[in-house]
Design a protein around this motif. Structure first.
Motif, PDB file in Angstrom:
ATOM      1  N   VAL A 192       4.391  -7.789   4.765  1.00 46.56           N
ATOM      2  CA  VAL A 192       4.227  -6.433   4.250  1.00 46.56           C
ATOM      3  C   VAL A 192       5.315  -6.204   3.209  1.00 46.56           C
ATOM      4  O   VAL A 192       6.460  -6.620   3.395  1.00 46.56           O
ATOM      5  CB  VAL A 192       4.338  -5.394   5.380  1.00 46.56           C
ATOM      6  CG1 VAL A 192       4.419  -3.985   4.807  1.00 46.56           C
ATOM      7  CG2 VAL A 192       3.147  -5.504   6.325  1.00 46.56           C
ATOM      8  N   ALA A 193       4.972  -5.558   2.111  1.00 50.73           N
ATOM      9  CA  ALA A 193       5.947  -5.212   1.086  1.00 50.73           C
ATOM     10  C   ALA A 193       5.712  -3.776   0.645  1.00 50.73           C
ATOM     11  O   ALA A 193       4.564  -3.343   0.504  1.00 50.73           O
ATOM     12  CB  ALA A 193       5.841  -6.162  -0.113  1.00 50.73           C
ATOM     13  N   THR A 194       6.797  -3.043   0.462  1.00 46.18           N
ATOM     14  CA  THR A 194       6.670  -1.664   0.004  1.00 46.18           C
ATOM     15  C   THR A 194       6.393  -1.636  -1.494  1.00 46.18           C
ATOM     16  O   THR A 194       6.695  -2.578  -2.223  1.00 46.18           O
ATOM     17  CB  THR A 194       7.945  -0.870   0.296  1.00 46.18           C
ATOM     18  OG1 THR A 194       9.062  -1.536  -0.295  1.00 46.18           O
ATOM     19  CG2 THR A 194       8.181  -0.755   1.786  1.00 46.18           C
ATOM     20  N   ILE A 195       5.833  -0.528  -1.949  1.00 47.78           N
ATOM     21  CA  ILE A 195       5.549  -0.368  -3.377  1.00 47.78           C
ATOM     22  C   ILE A 195       6.298   0.849  -3.902  1.00 47.78           C
ATOM     23  O   ILE A 195       6.741   1.715  -3.139  1.00 47.78           O
ATOM     24  CB  ILE A 195       4.036  -0.231  -3.648  1.00 47.78           C
ATOM     25  CG1 ILE A 195       3.486   1.020  -2.960  1.00 47.78           C
ATOM     26  CG2 ILE A 195       3.296  -1.462  -3.191  1.00 47.78           C
ATOM     27  CD1 ILE A 195       2.053   1.318  -3.309  1.00 47.78           C
ATOM     28  N   LEU A 241      -2.838  -8.049  -1.310  1.00 50.96           N
ATOM     29  CA  LEU A 241      -3.794  -7.107  -0.737  1.00 50.96           C
ATOM     30  C   LEU A 241      -3.163  -5.723  -0.752  1.00 50.96           C
ATOM     31  O   LEU A 241      -2.057  -5.535  -0.233  1.00 50.96           O
ATOM     32  CB  LEU A 241      -4.154  -7.518   0.694  1.00 50.96           C
ATOM     33  CG  LEU A 241      -4.493  -8.993   0.908  1.00 50.96           C
ATOM     34  CD1 LEU A 241      -4.724  -9.276   2.387  1.00 50.96           C
ATOM     35  CD2 LEU A 241      -5.722  -9.383   0.093  1.00 50.96           C
ATOM     36  N   LEU A 242      -3.845  -4.750  -1.336  1.00 54.55           N
ATOM     37  CA  LEU A 242      -3.297  -3.400  -1.483  1.00 54.55           C
ATOM     38  C   LEU A 242      -4.187  -2.384  -0.787  1.00 54.55           C
ATOM     39  O   LEU A 242      -5.398  -2.312  -1.051  1.00 54.55           O
ATOM     40  CB  LEU A 242      -3.156  -3.051  -2.961  1.00 54.55           C
ATOM     41  CG  LEU A 242      -2.151  -3.905  -3.760  1.00 54.55           C
ATOM     42  CD1 LEU A 242      -2.244  -3.577  -5.249  1.00 54.55           C
ATOM     43  CD2 LEU A 242      -0.737  -3.674  -3.255  1.00 54.55           C
ATOM     44  N   LEU A 243      -3.581  -1.594   0.112  1.00 52.14           N
ATOM     45  CA  LEU A 243      -4.307  -0.562   0.850  1.00 52.14           C
ATOM     46  C   LEU A 243      -4.186   0.787   0.157  1.00 52.14           C
ATOM     47  O   LEU A 243      -3.118   1.144  -0.356  1.00 52.14           O
ATOM     48  CB  LEU A 243      -3.764  -0.446   2.275  1.00 52.14           C
ATOM     49  CG  LEU A 243      -4.161  -1.540   3.270  1.00 52.14           C
ATOM     50  CD1 LEU A 243      -3.359  -1.387   4.547  1.00 52.14           C
ATOM     51  CD2 LEU A 243      -5.648  -1.500   3.561  1.00 52.14           C
ATOM     52  N   TYR A 244      -5.274   1.530   0.166  1.00 47.55           N
ATOM     53  CA  TYR A 244      -5.265   2.878  -0.390  1.00 47.55           C
ATOM     54  C   TYR A 244      -6.266   3.740   0.376  1.00 47.55           C
ATOM     55  O   TYR A 244      -7.396   3.329   0.632  1.00 47.55           O
ATOM     56  CB  TYR A 244      -5.648   2.864  -1.877  1.00 47.55           C
ATOM     57  CG  TYR A 244      -5.839   4.248  -2.459  1.00 47.55           C
ATOM     58  CD1 TYR A 244      -4.748   5.016  -2.847  1.00 47.55           C
ATOM     59  CD2 TYR A 244      -7.125   4.785  -2.603  1.00 47.55           C
ATOM     60  CE1 TYR A 244      -4.923   6.294  -3.368  1.00 47.55           C
ATOM     61  CE2 TYR A 244      -7.310   6.057  -3.133  1.00 47.55           C
ATOM     62  CZ  TYR A 244      -6.202   6.808  -3.512  1.00 47.55           C
ATOM     63  OH  TYR A 244      -6.385   8.069  -4.012  1.00 47.55           O
ATOM     64  N   ARG A 245      -5.797   4.941   0.763  1.00 47.58           N
ATOM     65  CA  ARG A 245      -6.715   5.882   1.415  1.00 47.58           C
ATOM     66  C   ARG A 245      -6.500   7.266   0.826  1.00 47.58           C
ATOM     67  O   ARG A 245      -5.376   7.782   0.819  1.00 47.58           O
ATOM     68  CB  ARG A 245      -6.488   5.926   2.923  1.00 47.58           C
ATOM     69  CG  ARG A 245      -7.461   6.876   3.630  1.00 47.58           C
ATOM     70  CD  ARG A 245      -7.432   6.784   5.137  1.00 47.58           C
ATOM     71  NE  ARG A 245      -6.161   7.204   5.698  1.00 47.58           N
ATOM     72  CZ  ARG A 245      -5.331   6.408   6.345  1.00 47.58           C
ATOM     73  NH1 ARG A 245      -5.638   5.138   6.490  1.00 47.58           N
ATOM     74  NH2 ARG A 245      -4.202   6.870   6.834  1.00 47.58           N
ATOM     75  N   ASP A 246      -7.569   7.852   0.317  1.00 44.35           N
ATOM     76  CA  ASP A 246      -7.515   9.209  -0.213  1.00 44.35           C
ATOM     77  C   ASP A 246      -7.410  10.178   0.963  1.00 44.35           C
ATOM     78  O   ASP A 246      -8.017   9.968   2.016  1.00 44.35           O
ATOM     79  CB  ASP A 246      -8.782   9.499  -1.033  1.00 44.35           C
ATOM     80  CG  ASP A 246      -8.659  10.794  -1.808  1.00 44.35           C
ATOM     81  OD1 ASP A 246      -8.689  11.875  -1.175  1.00 44.35           O
ATOM     82  OD2 ASP A 246      -8.529  10.739  -3.037  1.00 44.35           O
ATOM     83  N   GLY A 295       0.808  -1.204   0.000  1.00 44.99           N
ATOM     84  CA  GLY A 295       0.000   0.000   0.000  1.00 44.99           C
ATOM     85  C   GLY A 295       0.836   1.246   0.000  1.00 44.99           C
ATOM     86  O   GLY A 295       2.063   1.205   0.190  1.00 44.99           O
ATOM     87  N   VAL A 296       0.170   2.363  -0.222  1.00 47.19           N
ATOM     88  CA  VAL A 296       0.861   3.649  -0.228  1.00 47.19           C
ATOM     89  C   VAL A 296       1.324   3.970   1.196  1.00 47.19           C
ATOM     90  O   VAL A 296       0.799   3.418   2.162  1.00 47.19           O
ATOM     91  CB  VAL A 296      -0.069   4.755  -0.757  1.00 47.19           C
ATOM     92  CG1 VAL A 296      -0.516   4.447  -2.176  1.00 47.19           C
ATOM     93  CG2 VAL A 296      -1.296   4.925   0.150  1.00 47.19           C
ATOM     94  N   PRO A 297       2.318   4.872   1.348  1.00 46.12           N
ATOM     95  CA  PRO A 297       2.796   5.223   2.693  1.00 46.12           C
ATOM     96  C   PRO A 297       1.673   5.755   3.584  1.00 46.12           C
ATOM     97  O   PRO A 297       0.750   6.434   3.123  1.00 46.12           O
ATOM     98  CB  PRO A 297       3.847   6.310   2.406  1.00 46.12           C
ATOM     99  CG  PRO A 297       4.318   6.025   1.019  1.00 46.12           C
ATOM    100  CD  PRO A 297       3.112   5.520   0.283  1.00 46.12           C
TER     101      PRO A 297
END
Length: 443
Positions: A348-351, A382-387, A201-203
């Motif tokens: 967990v893996a960074t993108i 599984l990828l997390l994203y929050r605006d 996911g994004v930071p």
């Protein structure tokens, strides 16, 4: 005429002998290291021959292993230990889960040497004016005897497949570990043996927090959990676990003992006591490798699940390799770890930052940093994203080996409990009718 043939034969022999000899001493050492240190690998001894080793000392060590299948590396005879080549074998530090790769390499070099010798003999026979048909017949009889190692591996798989498939269809549901997110469990089937699950996911999207929520969910199910944390300190991990149980914001835990709040202190003590009752083990030091995790699982007598935070911070065994190759090897190693112990491994893996150039800003499975191997190794991604302008966090099931992918689960973050709760939660009896946000039923 005979003198001419002899001279011609000598010239061919000299030409062939000048060729580079085919061998790899490091592969031979890796095979022997695994056979000496990991008893499970000795099942493959019957598929190996002394002639597979180019180095004669390596052949003698293998003969000893073959004659002593229950050996302990500490009891190897002194006559072998005194040789400096034995020290090179012991210092090899190869990984058990790569043993089949080492064995395949050993067989490949051995087969090439035998093919070269056969080619040499064919040339000699041709120079001796032998009947071409007799040379072909001799070659056809010898070629099938060259063992490449593939037959034994295939036959082993075929002989075990019925038993393995029976275990597969009789899989016990109690062995499935729930993530704590009902919709996610329903889509990916939960976490079970042999699965390798990536969480990216994004930071600042909450990757570590979500993983710790899964850790606590597994612990509450009575599972034996190994947490490899290379991102957070022990105190930070403990604070998040306590915060989830007490509802006290992690930002307020530091120094709370001086605020004379007896109710909060009692809640913290009760939470700490509950956490102490978990079957939870942690590795947090720097320099942890996949081999270290393997050995820790073995030392603990096995575990039910492993969590790694995060993959790119693990130490690679091949520091001289490019970073891409290192991460590829770490990903492969983690996947093999799940298969070896038949446990789920979640990491967990960074993108990378490719997602910022997209119109919607959302990451995809191709965005895992420094390696494209991750998307091929994982069972689920599984990828997390929050605006920034939204309170909703999206959990995208970007890859799913056991079901449909690109399914988005909506989550809400509760900072006061360091946890996520699921929005739009459905039940099988009331599918399609969203419930209100419930933090107590989240992860």
């Amino acid at each position: 005429m005979r003198r001419y043939k002899t001279a011609r034969k000598r010239r061919y022999t000299m030409l062939i002998n000048k060729d580079k000899i085919i061998y790899d001493l490091e592969i031979e050492q890796s095979v022997l290291y695994c056979l000496l240190h990991f008893p499970n690998t000795r099942e493959s001894v019957k598929a190996i021959k002394v002639s597979d080793f180019y180095n004669s000392f390596h052949g003698r060590v293998f003969e000893y292993i073959k004659e002593n299948p229950d050996l302990d590396v500490r009891t190897v005879p002194e006559k072998l230990k005194r040789d400096h080549q034995f020290t090179s074998i012991i210092a090899n530090s190869s990984m058990q889960f790569n043993f089949l790769t080492y064995l395949e390499g050993l067989k490949r070099y051995s087969a090439r040497r035998k093919l070269k010798r056969m080619g040499h003999d064919i040339q000699i026979k041709a120079l001796e004016d032998r009947d071409p048909r007799s040379i072909i017949d001799w070659s056809m009889q010898g070629l099938p005897k060259i063992d490449t190692g593939k037959k034994s591996l295939i036959s082993t798989q075929q002989s075990d497949i019925d038993e393995q498939f029976i275990k597969y269809i009789e899989f016990e549901n109690e062995k499935i570990i729930r993530t704590g997110i009902p919709t996610l469990d329903r889509e990916i089937g939960g976490l079970f043996g042999g699965t390798f699950t990536a969480l990216g996911g994004v930071p600042k999207s909450g990757k570590t927090t979500l993983m710790l929520n899964m850790v606590q969910s597994a612990c509450k199910q009575g599972k034996k959990v190994l947490l490899v944390s290379l991102e957070m300190s022990e105190n930070d991990i403990q604070a998040k676990l306590v915060s989830r149980l007490t509802g006290i914001d992690t930002r307020h835990l530091r120094g709370i003992a001086h605020k004379n709040n007896e109710k909060s202190m009692q809640a913290i003590m009760n939470a700490s006591a509950e956490i102490a009752g978990y079957d939870l083990y942690r590795i947090g030091r720097k320099g942890v490798s996949v081999l270290d995790i393997d050995q820790e699982i073995d030392n603990l007598g096995g575990v039910d699940i492993v969590f790694i935070d995060y993959l790119q911070k693990l130490t690679s065994a091949n520091a001289k390799e490019s970073r891409c190759n290192q991460v590829t090897q770490l990903s492969n190693g983690g996947s093999l770890l799940a298969l070896k112990y038949d446990i789920p491994v979640v990491f967990v893996a960074t993108i990378n930052r490719q997602h910022v150039h997209r119109s919607d800003g959302r990451p995809t499975i191709n965005d895992f940093r420094e390696s494209g191997a991750i998307e091929y190794d994982v069972t689920a991604a599984l990828l997390l994203y929050r605006d920034e302008d939204s309170e909703v966090t999206e959990l995208n099931i970007a890859a799913n080996r056991y079901g449909p992918s690109q399914h988005v689960v909506r989550l809400k973050f509760f900072p006061e409990k360091s946890m996520f709760g699921e929005l739009d939660r459905r039940t099988d009896e009331n599918a399609g009718k969203p419930n209100k946000t419930r933090a107590d039923t989240g992860v």
